[in-house]
Design an enzyme around this catalytic site. Structure first.
Site, PDB file in Angstrom:
ATOM      1  N   ASN A  23     -35.227   6.486 -40.301  1.00 60.44           N
ATOM      2  CA  ASN A  23     -34.185   6.682 -39.289  1.00 60.44           C
ATOM      3  C   ASN A  23     -32.892   5.929 -39.579  1.00 60.44           C
ATOM      4  OD1 ASN A  23     -35.871   8.448 -38.062  1.00 60.44           O
ATOM      5  ND2 ASN A  23     -36.457   7.091 -36.384  1.00 60.44           N
ATOM      6  N   ARG A 122     -34.703  17.314 -25.795  1.00 58.10           N
ATOM      7  CA  ARG A 122     -33.831  16.649 -26.773  1.00 58.10           C
ATOM      8  C   ARG A 122     -32.484  17.360 -26.945  1.00 58.10           C
ATOM      9  NH1 ARG A 122     -37.335  14.506 -31.639  1.00 58.10           N
ATOM     10  NH2 ARG A 122     -35.639  13.006 -31.740  1.00 58.10           N
ATOM     11  N   ARG A 398     -43.445  13.881 -42.931  1.00 62.37           N
ATOM     12  CA  ARG A 398     -42.020  13.778 -42.620  1.00 62.37           C
ATOM     13  C   ARG A 398     -41.565  12.327 -42.547  1.00 62.37           C
ATOM     14  NH1 ARG A 398     -40.177  16.795 -37.472  1.00 62.37           N
ATOM     15  NH2 ARG A 398     -38.355  15.695 -38.228  1.00 62.37           N
TER      16      ARG A 398
HETATM   17  C1  EPZ Z   1     -33.784   8.978 -32.488  1.00 56.85           C
HETATM   18  O1  EPZ Z   1     -33.857  10.292 -31.986  1.00 56.85           O
HETATM   19  C2  EPZ Z   1     -34.903   8.855 -33.504  1.00 56.85           C
HETATM   20  N1  EPZ Z   1     -34.679   9.809 -34.590  1.00 56.85           N
HETATM   21  C3  EPZ Z   1     -36.240   9.133 -32.818  1.00 56.85           C
HETATM   22  O2  EPZ Z   1     -37.260   8.933 -33.787  1.00 56.85           O
HETATM   23  C4  EPZ Z   1     -36.422   8.122 -31.690  1.00 56.85           C
HETATM   24  O3  EPZ Z   1     -37.627   8.399 -31.007  1.00 56.85           O
HETATM   25  C5  EPZ Z   1     -35.239   8.202 -30.722  1.00 56.85           C
HETATM   26  O4  EPZ Z   1     -34.003   8.017 -31.450  1.00 56.85           O
HETATM   27  C6  EPZ Z   1     -35.300   7.145 -29.626  1.00 56.85           C
HETATM   28  O5  EPZ Z   1     -35.350   5.876 -30.196  1.00 56.85           O
HETATM   29  C7  EPZ Z   1     -33.766   9.500 -35.554  1.00 56.85           C
HETATM   30  O6  EPZ Z   1     -33.129   8.455 -35.532  1.00 56.85           O
HETATM   31  C8  EPZ Z   1     -33.598  10.495 -36.661  1.00 56.85           C
HETATM   32  P1  EPZ Z   1     -32.001   9.908 -28.566  1.00 56.85           P
HETATM   33  P2  EPZ Z   1     -32.640  10.878 -31.095  1.00 56.85           P
HETATM   34  O7  EPZ Z   1     -30.797  10.753 -28.679  1.00 56.85           O
HETATM   35  O8  EPZ Z   1     -31.377  10.253 -31.475  1.00 56.85           O
HETATM   36  C9  EPZ Z   1     -31.513  12.083 -24.420  1.00 56.85           C
HETATM   37  C10 EPZ Z   1     -39.181   9.464 -34.967  1.00 56.85           C
HETATM   38  O9  EPZ Z   1     -40.353   9.476 -34.576  1.00 56.85           O
HETATM   39  N2  EPZ Z   1     -30.314  12.724 -24.980  1.00 56.85           N
HETATM   40  O10 EPZ Z   1     -31.867   8.429 -28.662  1.00 56.85           O
HETATM   41  O11 EPZ Z   1     -32.739  12.360 -31.112  1.00 56.85           O
HETATM   42  C11 EPZ Z   1     -32.803  12.558 -25.080  1.00 56.85           C
HETATM   43  O12 EPZ Z   1     -33.261  13.744 -24.479  1.00 56.85           O
HETATM   44  C12 EPZ Z   1     -38.095  10.056 -34.116  1.00 56.85           C
HETATM   45  O13 EPZ Z   1     -38.787   8.929 -36.047  1.00 56.85           O
HETATM   46  C13 EPZ Z   1     -29.538  13.546 -24.172  1.00 56.85           C
HETATM   47  O14 EPZ Z   1     -29.853  13.759 -22.991  1.00 56.85           O
HETATM   48  O15 EPZ Z   1     -33.051  10.375 -29.643  1.00 56.85           O
HETATM   49  C14 EPZ Z   1     -33.738  11.393 -24.862  1.00 56.85           C
HETATM   50  O16 EPZ Z   1     -34.309  11.527 -23.558  1.00 56.85           O
HETATM   51  C15 EPZ Z   1     -38.669  10.772 -32.903  1.00 56.85           C
HETATM   52  N3  EPZ Z   1     -28.435  14.130 -24.680  1.00 56.85           N
HETATM   53  C16 EPZ Z   1     -32.813  10.175 -24.867  1.00 56.85           C
HETATM   54  O17 EPZ Z   1     -31.482  10.691 -24.730  1.00 56.85           O
HETATM   55  C17 EPZ Z   1     -28.035  13.924 -25.983  1.00 56.85           C
HETATM   56  O18 EPZ Z   1     -26.993  14.485 -26.394  1.00 56.85           O
HETATM   57  C18 EPZ Z   1     -32.867   9.374 -26.141  1.00 56.85           C
HETATM   58  O19 EPZ Z   1     -32.759  10.299 -27.208  1.00 56.85           O
HETATM   59  C19 EPZ Z   1     -28.835  13.095 -26.798  1.00 56.85           C
HETATM   60  C20 EPZ Z   1     -29.963  12.496 -26.276  1.00 56.85           C
END
Ligand code: EPZ
Length: 419
Positions: A23, A122, A398
């Site tokens: 990540n 997401r 992955r």
């Molecule tokens: C990152 O995902 C990580 N992936 C995820 O790791 C990790 O679980 C997650 O952050 C939380 O720590 C990478 O870094 C590639 P978020 P990301 O945007 O960025 C909401 C793994 O297992 N949200 O921080 O996609 C979303 O729905 C993966 O390695 C919105 O509402 O997660 C969630 O509830 C899985 N609108 C919360 O924010 C947006 O535009 C946090 O999601 C973006 C996010």
């Protein structure tokens, strides 16, 4: 389809070396699109998601050369296409990370919407709204995020939800925008800091990485150079939980212990002896059964959601009752249903799992549904009596480099079957 066959009951013992962080590598690979001249990355993990990212970079015209197992050179000066196609994006949602860099450097990007995934809807609305605030003409057309901008303008953006890749996309876009950007309620994850350190090494002007307010002063150009990716704190945490569940003793080298404070604290709470030095973490369970621990996931520096499934497996065999609350994603308990099939005594109530530990789980055929769920099933198999067969392990490939080799190195009885 490959399966992992695990014969449980052997405590993990020995030493392994942590791989580079998935990540951190994914946003950093996307950020190479911002650089004039070649970037040389080292400590890049050999994972399917990295392979997908390289395909994506090549599909927009960048040149990518692998030097050896973990270092590669990217030269994005030859970029001549600005589309991230659905075929690639559907296999890796983090493809959305090319949106900010393509838009900032080349003024255009058409990135397929990632769609939902097993752990939740997401959405990427915060990425889109942030770029619009920076002056991009951006809309969702035919399942694509379509963005155009002559030159992005710095803006003050307040994220209403802490989003890791949202923060990363907006920071990358801001590095080449005109003027200053302020990103508030930014994600504080170590991987965000690693990306910012990489961008700074290329000439970006960024303050506040690792805090909830990141200030970026746009510059005219970023120049490529060398960079080494940080260690993978979630991979490290996963092996430590495996040792705690099997009563073993392991040492993990090439780590950054400070990235794992919340996880190490919970491992000590469950009865493990944890010793750290500047680059390694040692966990000794001395044959003891872990005590169950309550977990509540939160954005960094809180307990990481990416370690929730692993602790669900630990609680399944731990002494006592505990509650795990998932506050980040709406559907991240699929591993719990599979653990029940192995004899775990747990119940899912909304965004919580209540578990009462059992002495031993029973090996069974189980199915992986997402990356960290599959890791938790492997850990459960290590601690179970009998044989566990984990199906759909493309999820594991992955995000975990050489999982079965590293576990076998720690004494686990595990092999990959190509049924
Ligand atoms: C990152 O995902 C990580 N992936 C995820 O790791 C990790 O679980 C997650 O952050 C939380 O720590 C990478 O870094 C590639 P978020 P990301 O945007 O960025 C909401 C793994 O297992 N949200 O921080 O996609 C979303 O729905 C993966 O390695 C919105 O509402 O997660 C969630 O509830 C899985 N609108 C919360 O924010 C947006 O535009 C946090 O999601 C973006 C996010």
């Amino acid at each position: 389809m490959d399966k992992l066959e695990i014969v449980g009951g052997t405590p993990l013992h020995g030493e392994v070396i942590a791989s580079g962080a998935k990540n951190a590598a994914l946003p950093i690979l996307a950020a190479t699109l911002l650089a004039e001249g070649p970037v040389t990355l080292s400590n890049v993990p050999h994972l399917n998601d990295v392979t997908t990212s390289v395909k994506l970079l090549r599909s927009v015209g960048a040149e990518v050369t692998f030097h050896d197992g973990t270092s590669l050179e990217i030269d994005s000066d030859s970029t001549n296409d600005f589309v991230a196609p659905y075929e690639l994006v559907k296999t890796m949602r983090a493809s959305i990370l090319v949106l900010g860099p393509l838009l900032a450097r080349f003024g255009q990007a058409d990135v397929s919407l990632p769609g939902g995934c097993a752990i939740g809807a997401r959405p990427v609305n915060l990425h889109v709204e942030g770029l619009a605030a920076m002056g991009a003409e951006i809309s969702i057309v035919d399942g694509f995020v379509r963005a155009r901008a002559k030159r992005l303008k710095g803006a003050r953006i307040v994220l209403d939800t802490v989003t890791v890749t949202g923060t990363e996309n907006l920071v990358m876009a801001a590095t080449l925008a005109e003027g200053e950007s302020l990103i508030e309620n930014a994600a504080r994850e170590p991987e965000v800091i690693d990306l910012c350190e990489f961008l700074t090494s290329m000439g970006a002007q960024i303050e506040g990485a690792g805090t909830s307010t990141i200030r970026v002063q746009g510059v005219a150009v970023l120049r490529g150079g060398p960079y080494s990716v940080m260690p993978d704190r979630i991979e490290i945490g996963t092996y430590l939980v495996g040792a705690a569940m099997t009563g073993g003793r392991i040492k993990i080298k090439r780590t950054r212990p400070n990235d794992l404070d919340a996880v190490l604290q919970k491992l000590e709470e469950c009865g493990a002896d944890v010793r750290v030095d500047s680059q390694s973490i040692e966990l000794d369970m001395s044959g003891r059964r872990p005590r169950a621990v309550d977990i509540r996931t939160a954005p960094y520096p809180g307990f990481p959601t990416d370690m929730q499934a692993q602790f669900c497996a630990l609680n399944a065999v731990a002494e006592g009752t505990a509650v795990i609350t998932e506050t980040i994603f709406e559907n991240r308990f699929q591993h719990a249903l599979e653990l029940q099939r192995m004899g775990a005594n747990l119940s899912i109530q909304g965004n919580t799992v209540v578990s009462r530990g059992v002495e031993r789980l029973t090996g069974a055929p189980v199915m992986a549904t997402d990356l960290r769920a599959s890791a938790s099933l492997v850990l459960a198999g290590l601690a179970a009596r009998g044989t566990t067969l984990v199906d759909r392990i493309y999820h594991i490939d992955r995000g975990y480099e050489c999982l079965e080799e590293k576990l076998a190195q720690l004494g686990a009885q595990i092999r990959r079957r190509h049924d």
